[in-house]
Design a protein around this motif. Structure first.
Motif, PDB file in Angstrom:
ATOM      1  N   ARG A  41       0.828  -1.201   0.000  1.00 31.77           N
ATOM      2  CA  ARG A  41       0.000   0.000   0.000  1.00 31.77           C
ATOM      3  C   ARG A  41       0.865   1.255   0.000  1.00 31.77           C
ATOM      4  O   ARG A  41       0.559   2.230  -0.702  1.00 31.77           O
ATOM      5  N   ALA A  42       1.947   1.241   0.774  1.00 32.02           N
ATOM      6  CA  ALA A  42       2.839   2.401   0.824  1.00 32.02           C
ATOM      7  C   ALA A  42       3.456   2.678  -0.538  1.00 32.02           C
ATOM      8  O   ALA A  42       3.543   3.836  -0.975  1.00 32.02           O
ATOM      9  N   VAL A  43       3.884   1.626  -1.215  1.00 31.18           N
ATOM     10  CA  VAL A  43       4.518   1.784  -2.523  1.00 31.18           C
ATOM     11  C   VAL A  43       3.496   2.177  -3.577  1.00 31.18           C
ATOM     12  O   VAL A  43       3.748   3.054  -4.415  1.00 31.18           O
ATOM     13  N   ARG A  44       2.352   1.573  -3.541  1.00 29.78           N
ATOM     14  CA  ARG A  44       1.314   1.876  -4.532  1.00 29.78           C
ATOM     15  C   ARG A  44       0.848   3.329  -4.434  1.00 29.78           C
ATOM     16  O   ARG A  44       0.580   3.978  -5.450  1.00 29.78           O
ATOM     17  N   ASP A  45       0.775   3.857  -3.207  1.00 31.72           N
ATOM     18  CA  ASP A  45       0.216   5.196  -2.999  1.00 31.72           C
ATOM     19  C   ASP A  45       1.271   6.291  -2.880  1.00 31.72           C
ATOM     20  O   ASP A  45       0.938   7.434  -2.589  1.00 31.72           O
ATOM     21  N   ARG A  46       2.540   5.947  -3.102  1.00 33.79           N
ATOM     22  CA  ARG A  46       3.586   6.950  -2.895  1.00 33.79           C
ATOM     23  C   ARG A  46       3.518   8.064  -3.936  1.00 33.79           C
ATOM     24  O   ARG A  46       2.955   7.887  -5.019  1.00 33.79           O
ATOM     25  N   ALA A  47       4.126   9.187  -3.579  1.00 35.96           N
ATOM     26  CA  ALA A  47       4.108  10.345  -4.463  1.00 35.96           C
ATOM     27  C   ALA A  47       5.125  10.180  -5.586  1.00 35.96           C
ATOM     28  O   ALA A  47       6.111   9.432  -5.445  1.00 35.96           O
ATOM     29  N   PRO A  48       4.937  10.864  -6.713  1.00 34.54           N
ATOM     30  CA  PRO A  48       5.942  10.830  -7.785  1.00 34.54           C
ATOM     31  C   PRO A  48       7.299  11.282  -7.253  1.00 34.54           C
ATOM     32  O   PRO A  48       7.390  12.238  -6.474  1.00 34.54           O
ATOM     33  N   GLY A  49       8.343  10.580  -7.663  1.00 32.88           N
ATOM     34  CA  GLY A  49       9.689  10.909  -7.231  1.00 32.88           C
ATOM     35  C   GLY A  49      10.128  10.207  -5.968  1.00 32.88           C
ATOM     36  O   GLY A  49      11.307  10.275  -5.593  1.00 32.88           O
ATOM     37  N   GLU A  50       9.209   9.510  -5.289  1.00 31.03           N
ATOM     38  CA  GLU A  50       9.563   8.790  -4.064  1.00 31.03           C
ATOM     39  C   GLU A  50       9.893   7.341  -4.416  1.00 31.03           C
ATOM     40  O   GLU A  50       9.145   6.675  -5.127  1.00 31.03           O
ATOM     41  N   SER A  51      11.021   6.840  -3.918  1.00 27.29           N
ATOM     42  CA  SER A  51      11.412   5.466  -4.197  1.00 27.29           C
ATOM     43  C   SER A  51      10.597   4.493  -3.357  1.00 27.29           C
ATOM     44  O   SER A  51       9.951   4.873  -2.372  1.00 27.29           O
ATOM     45  N   ALA A  52      10.652   3.227  -3.738  1.00 30.03           N
ATOM     46  CA  ALA A  52       9.946   2.202  -2.975  1.00 30.03           C
ATOM     47  C   ALA A  52      10.499   2.105  -1.560  1.00 30.03           C
ATOM     48  O   ALA A  52       9.743   1.986  -0.585  1.00 30.03           O
ATOM     49  N   VAL A  53      11.830   2.150  -1.422  1.00 30.25           N
ATOM     50  CA  VAL A  53      12.444   2.081  -0.095  1.00 30.25           C
ATOM     51  C   VAL A  53      11.995   3.260   0.759  1.00 30.25           C
ATOM     52  O   VAL A  53      11.633   3.099   1.933  1.00 30.25           O
ATOM     53  N   ALA A  54      12.015   4.441   0.183  1.00 29.12           N
ATOM     54  CA  ALA A  54      11.613   5.636   0.932  1.00 29.12           C
ATOM     55  C   ALA A  54      10.159   5.549   1.377  1.00 29.12           C
ATOM     56  O   ALA A  54       9.819   5.961   2.493  1.00 29.12           O
ATOM     57  N   ALA A  55       9.306   5.006   0.525  1.00 32.66           N
ATOM     58  CA  ALA A  55       7.885   4.899   0.865  1.00 32.66           C
ATOM     59  C   ALA A  55       7.663   3.939   2.021  1.00 32.66           C
ATOM     60  O   ALA A  55       6.909   4.223   2.953  1.00 32.66           O
ATOM     61  N   VAL A  56       8.305   2.775   1.969  1.00 25.27           N
ATOM     62  CA  VAL A  56       8.141   1.781   3.040  1.00 25.27           C
ATOM     63  C   VAL A  56       8.749   2.300   4.339  1.00 25.27           C
ATOM     64  O   VAL A  56       8.189   2.118   5.419  1.00 25.27           O
TER      65      VAL A  56
END
Length: 213
Positions: free
Chosen positions: A76-91
């Protein structure tokens, strides 16, 4: 009026579900999961057995249904992250938010009830197995999100597994310290910094990690 009536019905349903849930966990903690029947839970919660099954499809759901959605948190964190945000940063961001909120899903909630749920799971092989399967399903869900974005299912699976195990290791460390006698406040005091270091390791890769002298 119709909206108010619907709101009241929904609140009553939520209260009933919560009463059943807390009653079940209390009985499981006291007697053991296998020793408690659904009928016993229904009687203690002052509802019918059918009502229990209406809210919780199986006996195992009496433990897992309210918390199983958290296994999908990374996806959910990765799917809803903002443009420019990496998967690691989102999690990482999501995990730090859960730490800040002392969310039960990361093992930092001070309420004894949250600890009791874990004790029931860890004492019951069938529930431990379900927790493992749910965790693997969450990792696969994250891998699917990443694969759809990147087009590389192999690297997506590696990344998802790494992020998932990082979260799991952090949560297990919280529980290990609580089991050793520390208070939730003591564990939470450095939880955010520990999480940042863990996700930095993932973000920066392992090339300089544990280089033998």
């Amino acid at each position: 009026m119709a909206g108010e009536a619907m709101g009241l019905r929904e609140r009553k349903k939520q209260q009933t579900a919560l009463r059943i849930y807390r009653t079940a966990i209390g009985l499981f903690a006291e007697k053991g999961f296998d020793a408690v029947s659904v009928q016993e839970i229904a009687d203690a919660a002052e509802v019918s057995k059918m009502t229990v099954f209406n809210y919780f499809g199986t006996k195992e759901d009496l433990v897992f249904k309210p918390m199983e959605k958290h296994f999908s948190d990374p996806a959910r964190a990765v799917r809803d992250r903002a443009p420019g945000e990496s998967a690691v940063a989102a999690v990482r961001r999501q995990f730090l938010e859960l730490v800040e909120a002392r969310d039960p899903s990361v093992g930092l909630n001070p309420e004894p009830f949250a600890r009791r749920i874990r004790e029931v799971v860890m004492a019951t092989p069938v529930l431990r197995d379900r927790a493992y399967v749910a965790s693997e399903r969450g990792a696969r869900e994250l891998a699917d999100v990443l694969a759809e974005e990147t087009g590389d299912p192999t690297l997506a699976l590696i990344a998802a597994a790494t992020l998932n195990v990082t979260r799991t290791a952090l949560v297990e460390e919280h529980h290990r310290r609580l089991d050793a006698g520390e208070t939730p406040e003591q564990v939470a005091a450095d939880a955010a910094e520990r999480a940042r270091r863990a996700f930095d390791l993932v973000e920066n890769g392992l090339k300089d990690y544990a280089v033998k002298a």
